[in-house]
Design an enzyme around this catalytic site. Structure first.
Site, PDB file in Angstrom:
ATOM      1  CB  ILE A   1      12.558  11.627 -26.206  1.00 57.16           C
ATOM      2  CG1 ILE A   1      11.949  12.637 -25.484  1.00 57.16           C
ATOM      3  CG2 ILE A   1      12.832  10.369 -25.544  1.00 57.16           C
ATOM      4  CD1 ILE A   1      12.431  13.124 -24.460  1.00 57.16           C
ATOM      5  CD  GLU A   2      11.847   8.616 -31.070  1.00 54.69           C
ATOM      6  OE1 GLU A   2      12.631   7.881 -31.523  1.00 54.69           O
ATOM      7  OE2 GLU A   2      10.756   7.989 -30.731  1.00 54.69           O
ATOM      8  CB  SER A   3      16.760  12.035 -33.229  1.00 62.82           C
ATOM      9  OG  SER A   3      16.150  13.250 -33.425  1.00 62.82           O
TER      10      SER A   3
ATOM     11  CB  ALA B   1      17.108   7.509 -30.942  1.00 67.23           C
TER      12      ALA B   1
END
Length: 507
Positions: free
Chosen positions: A119-121, A484
């Protein structure tokens, strides 16, 4: 794999006892710690001792209660309808998953947290958001310093696979300790612990529930969708066949081992000695900001197990310089990039590229830059050191003339001394610029002056790289945290983002 981890460990111990005959003997190969795996847990036997893959191991460690709401359904539909995206991201994740899962199990944390970088990166350790959040776990500079992630001209540990994972899990543990609920801990990771705590307090005061679904009404859209996104990815990993998705096989074994090294080496040379492409080397070692790795007791290089022994063997046969770069400190603003390039036998373009100096900008005095080694500097043994790296700074300013020419008409009461004082120049300079022999002026006489250019004054410091004091306390609730890069997606006709997209996540 050419050698088992046990063989590598034995080889490292053997080499540690041999005389220092070459640079290759300065390094050690550290296999993944076997004691990090709990043999009491099903599926967690020593790597290579069973035939399960990492996905099975992750599923066995799921521990966060499932979230069920309309946003989860929408996000699951979004991800499952993009099998190519899932394939690219999971292939990229295959380098890091074993390490992340192992660290989660050591701490007794739910293994679905290993999917959070999805999800972040999108598991890109070189990801950089518009809010300057960096790495697989997306730390902004201040939060990175709070969790002891070094950031200087040469190294950014927010992108370091080992260091950033340790910091992220420590932060998540802290948040779980605050809220006693993993869904709220994840919301705080995105929105900020202060924001979640205030929402909890409001509901407690009103006699309302404090679960994620209830509190999400107070959350920004980004956070309201953040936990459902992780649940959506978890749903797909739990049963990929149900979504007609084939996950790449990822062995339940370490992808990399750690190389401990003590001397400087160019990134390109390190990749060459490891017999890896530059892209693959950087995927495992994205923390190095410059083309040279500064050696030291804390410096670590990650390599696939099969390449670690190649690296050491090739080092023992290497006859060229390991590092071709050294440091140069700019003595004054008059020391231009063109002059420096000529001095070190290179071009201004190389200096600008290596040091990330934009066009039409000049270096300010005191800046430290990378320059190619010459015979003279090599003889002086001017290697870069961790101390130089920690204290280096790079400051730039617009490339404009130091002075500008103006014309001044003398008034009836004007004197040379008065005009000189008014324009911050000297009487001698005015006389020289205008060919004057005497100190007297005639009313209406025109004078040419070269006054300091206001645009030449420091207007922008591009990067200030000083080792910041480690702050172990968490930043205030008003400081923005990791973001992100956004990826478009739709829920109920409205675009969503892959991770933080609006700067709302706070620490």
């Amino acid at each position: 794999m050419q050698r088992t981890l046990k063989q590598l460990a034995i080889a490292a111990l053997f080499c540690a006892g041999t005389p220092l005959l070459s640079y290759a003997n300065d390094i050690s190969i550290y296999p993944a710690p076997f004691n990090a795996i709990n043999p009491e847990l099903a599926g967690n036997a020593l790597p290579g001792m069973n035939d399960i893959d990492i996905w099975t191991r992750i599923r066995k460690g799921f521990g966060i209660p499932d979230l069920d709401n309309a946003l989860v359904e929408s996000q699951t539909q979004w991800y499952s309808s993009r099998p190519d995206y899932i394939q690219r991201t999971t292939v990229r994740a295959s380098r890091y998953l074993f390490h992340v899962v192992q660290e989660l199990e050591k701490r007794g944390m739910p293994t679905e947290l290993a999917l959070l970088p999805f999800i972040e990166s999108a598991f890109n350790p070189e990801a950089l958001s518009t809010a300057k959040a960096a790495g697989m776990w997306q730390f902004i500079p201040s939060t990175g310093r709070d969790y002891n992630l070094k950031q200087n001209m040469f190294t950014d540990e927010r992108r370091d696979v080992l260091a950033s994972t340790d910091a992220a899990l420590t932060y998540l543990q802290k948040l779980y300790g605050m809220f006693g609920d993993w869904q709220l801990a994840l919301a705080a990771y995105n929105w900020g612990e202060g924001s979640v705590q205030r929402a909890v307090n409001r509901n407690l005061a009103a006699g309302l529930p404090i679960d994620f679904n209830t509190l999400s009404a107070q959350m920004p859209n980004e956070t309201r969708n953040y936990v459902p996104k992780l649940q959506a990815v978890k749903n797909i990993i739990a049963n990929p066949a149900a979504f007609d998705i084939a996950l790449p096989k990822v062995d339940n074994q370490p992808y990399f081992v750690t190389i401990g090294k003590t001397r400087n080496i160019d990134v390109k040379v390190a990749a060459q000695l490891a017999e890896l492409s530059l892209d693959e080397f950087k995927a495992l070692n994205p923390q190095f900001n410059r083309p040279v790795i500064i050696g030291g007791e804390d410096t670590k290089i990650l390599l696939p197990e099969s390449n670690a022994e190649k690296f050491k063997a090739n080092m023992s046969k290497w006859t060229q310089a390991f590092s071709t770069w050294t440091a140069h400190t700019v003595s004054s603003a008059r020391e231009r990039i063109e002059t420096i390039a000529s001095k070190f036998g290179t071009t201004p373009e190389v200096i600008r590229s290596v040091n990330q100096i934009p066009p039409r900008m000049v270096l300010k005095a005191g800046s430290t830059i990378l320059v190619p080694k010459t015979e003279e500097t090599a003889a002086l043994d001017t290697d870069l050191t961790p101390e130089i790296a920690d204290n280096a700074r790079l400051a730039i300013a617009p490339d404009v003339p130091e002075t500008r020419r103006i014309h001044v008409k003398a008034g009836k009461r004007d004197t040379l001394a008065g005009i000189a004082s008014r324009y911050h120049v000297s009487v001698a300079q005015i006389k020289e610029w205008n060919g004057l022999k005497r100190d007297t002026l005639a009313a209406g006489q025109s004078l040419q002056l070269h006054v300091p250019n206001a645009a030449h004054a420091p207007t922008r410091v591009a990067v200030t790289h000083r080792a910041a004091p480690v702050r172990r306390q968490v930043a205030s609730a008003k400081a923005p945290v990791r973001k992100a890069a956004p990826a478009p997606r739709k829920v109920a006709g409205k675009p969503l983002t892959l991770a933080s997209g609006n700067g709302a996540r706070k620490q």
